[in-house]
Scaffold this motif. Structure first.
Motif, PDB file in Angstrom:
ATOM      1  N   ASN A  30       1.001  -1.184  -0.414  1.00  0.00           N
ATOM      2  CA  ASN A  30      -0.038  -0.027  -0.232  1.00  0.00           C
ATOM      3  C   ASN A  30       0.659   1.161  -0.101  1.00  0.00           C
ATOM      4  N   SER A  31       1.823   1.250   0.757  1.00  0.00           N
ATOM      5  CA  SER A  31       2.949   2.424   0.291  1.00  0.00           C
ATOM      6  C   SER A  31       3.591   2.845  -0.721  1.00  0.00           C
ATOM      7  N   ARG A  32       4.435   1.962  -1.582  1.00  0.00           N
ATOM      8  CA  ARG A  32       4.537   2.025  -2.203  1.00  0.00           C
ATOM      9  C   ARG A  32       3.849   2.200  -3.618  1.00  0.00           C
ATOM     10  N   LYS A  33       2.648   2.212  -3.523  1.00  0.00           N
ATOM     11  CA  LYS A  33       1.342   1.949  -4.104  1.00  0.00           C
ATOM     12  C   LYS A  33       1.085   3.830  -4.149  1.00  0.00           C
ATOM     13  N   ILE A  34       0.943   4.096  -2.882  1.00  0.00           N
ATOM     14  CA  ILE A  34       0.199   5.788  -2.897  1.00  0.00           C
ATOM     15  C   ILE A  34       1.851   6.362  -2.931  1.00  0.00           C
ATOM     16  N   TRP A  35       2.961   6.262  -2.604  1.00  0.00           N
ATOM     17  CA  TRP A  35       4.434   7.108  -3.453  1.00  0.00           C
ATOM     18  C   TRP A  35       3.818   7.763  -4.398  1.00  0.00           C
ATOM     19  N   LYS A  36       3.811   6.338  -5.262  1.00  0.00           N
ATOM     20  CA  LYS A  36       3.784   6.325  -6.671  1.00  0.00           C
ATOM     21  C   LYS A  36       3.596   7.536  -7.481  1.00  0.00           C
ATOM     22  N   GLU A  37       1.557   7.753  -6.827  1.00  0.00           N
ATOM     23  CA  GLU A  37       0.630   8.785  -6.640  1.00  0.00           C
ATOM     24  C   GLU A  37       0.968  10.066  -6.461  1.00  0.00           C
ATOM     25  N   THR A  38       1.707   9.900  -5.150  1.00  0.00           N
ATOM     26  CA  THR A  38       2.432  10.915  -4.659  1.00  0.00           C
ATOM     27  C   THR A  38       3.839  11.215  -5.681  1.00  0.00           C
ATOM     28  N   ALA A  99      10.611  23.165  12.581  1.00  0.00           N
ATOM     29  CA  ALA A  99       9.642  22.158  11.885  1.00  0.00           C
ATOM     30  C   ALA A  99       8.732  22.138  11.213  1.00  0.00           C
ATOM     31  N   VAL A 100       7.782  21.598  10.485  1.00  0.00           N
ATOM     32  CA  VAL A 100       6.464  21.847  10.212  1.00  0.00           C
ATOM     33  C   VAL A 100       6.626  20.434   9.495  1.00  0.00           C
ATOM     34  N   ILE A 101       5.129  19.841   9.743  1.00  0.00           N
ATOM     35  CA  ILE A 101       4.863  17.673  10.043  1.00  0.00           C
ATOM     36  C   ILE A 101       3.746  18.441   8.465  1.00  0.00           C
ATOM     37  N   ALA A 102       4.257  16.995   7.755  1.00  0.00           N
ATOM     38  CA  ALA A 102       3.017  16.473   6.938  1.00  0.00           C
ATOM     39  C   ALA A 102       2.482  15.232   6.056  1.00  0.00           C
ATOM     40  N   CYS A 103       1.434  15.437   5.604  1.00  0.00           N
ATOM     41  CA  CYS A 103       1.345  13.707   5.986  1.00  0.00           C
ATOM     42  C   CYS A 103       0.440  12.974   4.743  1.00  0.00           C
ATOM     43  N   ILE A 104       0.872  12.515   4.004  1.00  0.00           N
ATOM     44  CA  ILE A 104       0.357  11.844   2.642  1.00  0.00           C
ATOM     45  C   ILE A 104       0.108   9.770   3.704  1.00  0.00           C
ATOM     46  N   ALA A 105      -1.270   9.696   4.084  1.00  0.00           N
ATOM     47  CA  ALA A 105      -1.891   8.534   4.371  1.00  0.00           C
ATOM     48  C   ALA A 105      -1.665   7.631   4.134  1.00  0.00           C
ATOM     49  N   ALA A 106      -0.624   6.212   5.045  1.00  0.00           N
ATOM     50  CA  ALA A 106       0.000   4.998   4.042  1.00  0.00           C
ATOM     51  C   ALA A 106       0.063   3.714   4.733  1.00  0.00           C
ATOM     52  N   GLY A 107      -1.166   4.267   6.254  1.00  0.00           N
ATOM     53  CA  GLY A 107      -0.798   3.105   6.998  1.00  0.00           C
ATOM     54  C   GLY A 107      -2.382   2.093   7.752  1.00  0.00           C
ATOM     55  N   SER A 108      -2.131   1.676   8.392  1.00  0.00           N
ATOM     56  CA  SER A 108      -3.011   0.730   8.455  1.00  0.00           C
ATOM     57  C   SER A 108      -4.814   2.012   9.642  1.00  0.00           C
ATOM     58  N   GLY A 109      -4.502   2.826  10.454  1.00  0.00           N
ATOM     59  CA  GLY A 109      -5.152   3.122  10.972  1.00  0.00           C
ATOM     60  C   GLY A 109      -5.118   4.538  10.318  1.00  0.00           C
ATOM     61  N   ASN A 110      -3.916   5.533  10.322  1.00  0.00           N
ATOM     62  CA  ASN A 110      -4.374   6.857  10.141  1.00  0.00           C
ATOM     63  C   ASN A 110      -4.832   7.868  10.684  1.00  0.00           C
ATOM     64  N   PHE A 178      -4.420  -6.289   4.956  1.00  0.00           N
ATOM     65  CA  PHE A 178      -5.524  -5.203   5.135  1.00  0.00           C
ATOM     66  C   PHE A 178      -5.216  -3.915   3.930  1.00  0.00           C
ATOM     67  N   GLN A 179      -3.931  -3.882   4.524  1.00  0.00           N
ATOM     68  CA  GLN A 179      -3.686  -2.697   3.877  1.00  0.00           C
ATOM     69  C   GLN A 179      -3.752  -2.760   1.953  1.00  0.00           C
ATOM     70  N   LYS A 180      -3.010  -3.975   1.345  1.00  0.00           N
ATOM     71  CA  LYS A 180      -3.179  -3.710   0.214  1.00  0.00           C
ATOM     72  C   LYS A 180      -4.601  -3.629  -0.304  1.00  0.00           C
ATOM     73  N   TRP A 181      -5.698  -3.784   0.094  1.00  0.00           N
ATOM     74  CA  TRP A 181      -7.385  -3.748  -0.055  1.00  0.00           C
ATOM     75  C   TRP A 181      -7.192  -3.069   0.532  1.00  0.00           C
ATOM     76  N   LYS A 182      -7.173  -1.461   0.905  1.00  0.00           N
ATOM     77  CA  LYS A 182      -7.382  -0.676   1.954  1.00  0.00           C
ATOM     78  C   LYS A 182      -8.278  -0.435   3.098  1.00  0.00           C
TER      79      LYS A 182
END
Length: 322
Positions: A30-38, A99-110, A178-182
């Motif tokens: 899931n993380s790899r897929k989201i990274w490609k889109e990002t 520091a300024v934090i931002a996030c692309i959600a790519a985990g289980s809970g998010n 579970f992550q693979k199927w969102k």
């Protein structure tokens, strides 16, 4: 450790520059897929960026600290990962005012993206990066002390049943499926049912803002900085990263079948109506202790057992937020 990032778009005229810390685990589909889109969105927006991939537990914290030591002006750290990576980066970044934090959600809970950032869409967050100075918020975070170790948390700190679920989820081989199927949040429900037959309630002593109290047969205590935990469960609906308080939920003396029913209502905060079993209050400081061997979670990561101190740290962290 020396920084060795992958640089992109360094010749673009756009002034915005983002340091991206992403999950380097090759098993995280899931993380790899989201990274490609990002990556695609960043290049479309002509945002300059450097990429740092994690290689082991704790690496994200180390990367964040080294970046912030090297760059002393306003520095945007974009995390592509889940709440565990956010927990690591915040512990590396919270002491740096630039520091300024931002996030692309790519985990289980998010839950950070859901409750603090309030943005999970890749397109929307990359759009805000171009206008990050206009979408920067300053939020409260929690600080915990376990034995001689100090660390920060941004979502919640919990002792008991919730931490047992986090421990089971983080060690599960099923997590990647579970992550693979969102369906990341459903893995928490899966282990909720499993832990229901294993977990044993425990006695608990707390001291909150100087007031002591003892509980029997506690299922869990959650110290929340924002409403959500466990992949979207609205455990503390009134919790806010701007009120200078920690919101505490204690569940005790509840039969197993009612406990399961209670969890069914947590999605919309209905559990707070079960006041016979669910107590809620706010405080600035809290000490929690039990003689039992009970796990403690901070932002979904197991950080210790049985005894911990926590306090709120107002207006400590800069974040990009909707």
């Amino acid at each position: 450790m020396m920084l060795d990032p992958v640089m992109r778009n360094r010749d673009q005229a756009n002034h915005q520059f983002v340091h991206i810390i992403k999950n380097g685990n090759p098993a995280s589909v899931n993380s790899r897929k989201i990274w490609k889109e990002t990556e695609k969105r960043l290049q479309e927006k002509e945002i300059q960026y450097a990429v740092y991939s994690t290689e082991y537990a704790g690496h994200a914290k180390e990367i964040a600290k080294e970046i912030l030591n090297k760059y002393r002006t306003r520095t945007v750290l974009l995390i592509v990962g889940g709440d565990g990576m956010i927990h690591e980066v915040i512990n590396g970044a919270a002491s740096y005012s630039h520091a300024v934090i931002a996030c692309i959600a790519a985990g289980s809970g998010n839950d950070y993206a859901r409750g603090v950032q309030k943005i999970r869409n890749v397109s929307e967050i990359t759009h805000l990066l171009n206008e990050s100075e206009h979408h920067t918020d300053v939020i409260d975070i929690g600080e915990m002390q376990y034995k001689h170790q100090k660390m920060f948390f941004v979502n919640s700190l919990g002792l008991g049943f919730d931490a047992s679920i986090c421990k089971a989820v983080n060690g599960s081989k099923r997590k990647k499926h579970f992550q693979k199927w969102k369906l990341g949040k459903f893995i928490y429900l899966y282990y909720l049912f499993r832990q229901l037959f294993i977990f044993r309630p425990f006695p608990l002593q707390i001291e909150a803002d100087g007031k002591k109290k003892t509980y029997n047969k506690v299922w869990f205590i959650v110290v929340a900085n924002q409403p959500y935990f466990g992949g979207g469960l609205k455990i503390a609906p009134a919790a806010s990263v701007h009120d200078g308080k920690l919101h505490v939920i204690v569940v005790s003396n509840i039969p197993s079948f009612l406990f399961l029913l209670m969890f069914a209502t947590v999605f919309w905060g209905g559990h707070l109506k079960m006041s016979k079993y669910v107590e809620q209050f706010m405080c600035s400081r809290i000490h929690m202790a039990t003689e039992e061997d009970v796990p403690i979670q901070a932002d979904g990561e197991i950080v210790g057992y049985s005894e911990v101190d926590a306090k709120v740290v107002p207006e400590k962290l800069k974040v990009i937020s909707k």
